[in-house]
Scaffold this motif. Structure first.
Motif, mmCIF file in Angstrom:
data_model
loop_
_atom_site.group_PDB
_atom_site.id
_atom_site.type_symbol
_atom_site.label_atom_id
_atom_site.label_comp_id
_atom_site.label_asym_id
_atom_site.label_seq_id
_atom_site.Cartn_x
_atom_site.Cartn_y
_atom_site.Cartn_z
ATOM 1 N N ALA A 1 -14.288 -17.909 0.862
ATOM 2 C CA ALA A 1 -15.419 -17.474 0.026
ATOM 3 C C ALA A 1 -15.130 -17.785 -1.444
ATOM 4 O O ALA A 1 -16.043 -18.199 -2.185
ATOM 5 C CB ALA A 1 -15.686 -15.991 0.220
ATOM 6 N N PHE A 2 -13.893 -17.605 -1.891
ATOM 7 C CA PHE A 2 -13.521 -17.919 -3.267
ATOM 8 C C PHE A 2 -13.734 -19.407 -3.553
ATOM 9 O O PHE A 2 -14.318 -19.786 -4.575
ATOM 10 C CB PHE A 2 -12.064 -17.524 -3.526
ATOM 11 N N VAL A 3 -13.270 -20.266 -2.654
ATOM 12 C CA VAL A 3 -13.432 -21.711 -2.834
ATOM 13 C C VAL A 3 -14.922 -22.073 -2.843
ATOM 14 O O VAL A 3 -15.386 -22.811 -3.710
ATOM 15 C CB VAL A 3 -12.683 -22.498 -1.734
ATOM 16 N N GLU A 4 -15.668 -21.528 -1.899
ATOM 17 C CA GLU A 4 -17.097 -21.843 -1.793
ATOM 18 C C GLU A 4 -17.876 -21.392 -3.030
ATOM 19 O O GLU A 4 -18.867 -22.016 -3.398
ATOM 20 C CB GLU A 4 -17.696 -21.210 -0.542
ATOM 21 N N SER A 5 -17.438 -20.310 -3.667
ATOM 22 C CA SER A 5 -18.157 -19.790 -4.833
ATOM 23 C C SER A 5 -17.733 -20.467 -6.136
ATOM 24 O O SER A 5 -18.347 -20.241 -7.176
ATOM 25 C CB SER A 5 -17.956 -18.277 -4.941
ATOM 26 N N SER A 6 -16.689 -21.293 -6.088
ATOM 27 C CA SER A 6 -16.223 -21.981 -7.287
ATOM 28 C C SER A 6 -17.309 -22.904 -7.826
ATOM 29 O O SER A 6 -17.927 -23.663 -7.088
ATOM 30 C CB SER A 6 -14.978 -22.804 -6.959
ATOM 31 N N LEU A 7 -17.525 -22.842 -9.118
ATOM 32 C CA LEU A 7 -18.488 -23.719 -9.775
ATOM 33 C C LEU A 7 -18.200 -25.184 -9.444
ATOM 34 O O LEU A 7 -19.118 -25.978 -9.245
ATOM 35 C CB LEU A 7 -18.435 -23.495 -11.290
ATOM 36 N N LEU A 8 -16.935 -25.535 -9.333
ATOM 37 C CA LEU A 8 -16.552 -26.918 -9.039
ATOM 38 C C LEU A 8 -17.128 -27.418 -7.726
ATOM 39 O O LEU A 8 -17.576 -28.558 -7.635
ATOM 40 C CB LEU A 8 -15.029 -27.030 -8.946
ATOM 41 N N PHE A 9 -17.089 -26.575 -6.706
ATOM 42 C CA PHE A 9 -17.397 -27.046 -5.363
ATOM 43 C C PHE A 9 -18.793 -26.676 -4.869
ATOM 44 O O PHE A 9 -19.160 -27.024 -3.750
ATOM 45 C CB PHE A 9 -16.331 -26.544 -4.379
ATOM 46 N N ARG A 10 -19.593 -26.011 -5.686
ATOM 47 C CA ARG A 10 -20.939 -25.613 -5.259
ATOM 48 C C ARG A 10 -21.847 -26.790 -4.942
ATOM 49 O O ARG A 10 -22.773 -26.653 -4.166
ATOM 50 C CB ARG A 10 -21.608 -24.754 -6.332
ATOM 51 N N SER A 11 -21.596 -27.935 -5.563
ATOM 52 C CA SER A 11 -22.480 -29.093 -5.353
ATOM 53 C C SER A 11 -22.163 -29.859 -4.066
ATOM 54 O O SER A 11 -22.904 -30.757 -3.685
ATOM 55 C CB SER A 11 -22.400 -30.045 -6.550
ATOM 56 N N LEU A 12 -21.086 -29.505 -3.386
ATOM 57 C CA LEU A 12 -20.727 -30.193 -2.152
ATOM 58 C C LEU A 12 -21.650 -29.769 -1.021
ATOM 59 O O LEU A 12 -22.086 -28.625 -0.955
ATOM 60 C CB LEU A 12 -19.278 -29.877 -1.754
ATOM 61 N N ASP A 13 -21.920 -30.698 -0.107
ATOM 62 C CA ASP A 13 -22.709 -30.314 1.056
ATOM 63 C C ASP A 13 -21.811 -29.522 2.020
ATOM 64 O O ASP A 13 -20.580 -29.535 1.885
ATOM 65 C CB ASP A 13 -23.372 -31.529 1.709
ATOM 66 N N PRO A 14 -22.417 -28.810 2.967
ATOM 67 C CA PRO A 14 -21.610 -27.946 3.850
ATOM 68 C C PRO A 14 -20.502 -28.686 4.605
ATOM 69 O O PRO A 14 -19.408 -28.152 4.770
ATOM 70 C CB PRO A 14 -22.642 -27.358 4.816
ATOM 71 N N ASP A 15 -20.766 -29.909 5.054
ATOM 72 C CA ASP A 15 -19.736 -30.661 5.787
ATOM 73 C C ASP A 15 -18.562 -31.013 4.886
ATOM 74 O O ASP A 15 -17.403 -30.896 5.278
ATOM 75 C CB ASP A 15 -20.325 -31.938 6.389
ATOM 76 N N ALA B 1 -15.168 -36.410 -5.416
ATOM 77 C CA ALA B 1 -15.729 -36.647 -6.755
ATOM 78 C C ALA B 1 -16.513 -37.960 -6.795
ATOM 79 O O ALA B 1 -17.472 -38.085 -7.555
ATOM 80 C CB ALA B 1 -14.621 -36.645 -7.799
ATOM 81 N N GLU B 2 -16.118 -38.917 -5.966
ATOM 82 C CA GLU B 2 -16.865 -40.175 -5.886
ATOM 83 C C GLU B 2 -18.205 -39.959 -5.188
ATOM 84 O O GLU B 2 -19.208 -40.564 -5.556
ATOM 85 C CB GLU B 2 -16.052 -41.242 -5.144
ATOM 86 N N ARG B 3 -18.223 -39.111 -4.187
ATOM 87 C CA ARG B 3 -19.451 -38.847 -3.420
ATOM 88 C C ARG B 3 -20.394 -37.884 -4.122
ATOM 89 O O ARG B 3 -21.602 -37.931 -3.901
ATOM 90 C CB ARG B 3 -19.101 -38.258 -2.050
ATOM 91 N N PHE B 4 -19.831 -36.975 -4.927
ATOM 92 C CA PHE B 4 -20.627 -35.924 -5.559
ATOM 93 C C PHE B 4 -20.461 -35.998 -7.078
ATOM 94 O O PHE B 4 -19.507 -35.447 -7.629
ATOM 95 C CB PHE B 4 -20.209 -34.547 -5.019
ATOM 96 N N PRO B 5 -21.392 -36.670 -7.760
ATOM 97 C CA PRO B 5 -21.274 -36.885 -9.212
ATOM 98 C C PRO B 5 -21.127 -35.587 -10.016
ATOM 99 O O PRO B 5 -20.440 -35.572 -11.032
ATOM 100 C CB PRO B 5 -22.574 -37.604 -9.572
ATOM 101 N N ARG B 6 -21.732 -34.513 -9.557
ATOM 102 C CA ARG B 6 -21.607 -33.255 -10.294
ATOM 103 C C ARG B 6 -20.155 -32.774 -10.313
ATOM 104 O O ARG B 6 -19.658 -32.303 -11.331
ATOM 105 C CB ARG B 6 -22.531 -32.193 -9.701
ATOM 106 N N LEU B 7 -19.471 -32.894 -9.203
ATOM 107 C CA LEU B 7 -18.052 -32.522 -9.138
ATOM 108 C C LEU B 7 -17.257 -33.373 -10.125
ATOM 109 O O LEU B 7 -16.438 -32.859 -10.885
ATOM 110 C CB LEU B 7 -17.514 -32.684 -7.716
ATOM 111 N N ARG B 8 -17.506 -34.667 -10.132
ATOM 112 C CA ARG B 8 -16.797 -35.563 -11.061
ATOM 113 C C ARG B 8 -17.041 -35.138 -12.512
ATOM 114 O O ARG B 8 -16.113 -35.074 -13.318
ATOM 115 C CB ARG B 8 -17.231 -37.010 -10.848
#
Length: 141
Positions: free
Chosen positions: A15-29, A117-124
């Motif tokens: 839950a901590f990882v999922e709630s991180s601002l960094l990783f919120r833009s990732l799709d569920p998979d 980060a290559e797949r998700f520009p927001r993470l980058r």
């Protein structure tokens, strides 16, 4: 330092990882893939969480840690802060992460985060912003 433990199946850490601002833009998979490779690391005050030659990317879950490069203090990190963005993005100088209090951090393989980060520009963009903020704090520019 205790042996790293799997995050997969640990609901609080996941839950901590999922709630991180960094990783919120990732799709569920992508998020599931990332959590499956993650390891939780516990360190006592004074212990090295990540050595300069480590290739991990870390998200600080609890405690305070200090970033050191060549023995020089580059900054303090607290809950929610990341470490290792230079390892993900390339460039930057090698740095270590040392616990200043008891610390729990979630470690990810930097190459995996780089692929995300290559797949998700927001993470980058968030990783680039974190690196720029750290460089500004260190250089006062």
């Amino acid at each position: 330092m205790d042996a790293p433990r799997e995050v997969w199946g640990d609901l609080a850490t996941t839950a901590f990882v999922e709630s991180s601002l960094l990783f919120r833009s990732l799709d569920p998979d992508a998020l599931r893939d990332l959590v499956q490779l993650a390891r939780a690391v516990d360190a006592a005050a004074g212990e090295t969480v990540s050595a300069e030659d480590d290739d991990g990317f870390y998200l600080l879950m609890d405690g305070r840690a200090e970033v050191l490069a060549g023995g020089e203090a580059l900054g303090q990190l607290e809950r929610g802060a990341c470490f290792g963005e230079g390892r993900v993005l390339g460039g930057g100088r090698p740095a270590a992460l040392v616990a200043r209090t008891a610390v729990t951090a979630v470690a990810f393989p930097a190459p995996m985060v780089a692929a995300m980060a290559e797949r998700f520009p927001r993470l980058r963009k968030l990783l680039e912003a974190a690196r720029a903020a750290r460089q500004k704090a260190v250089h006062g520019a």
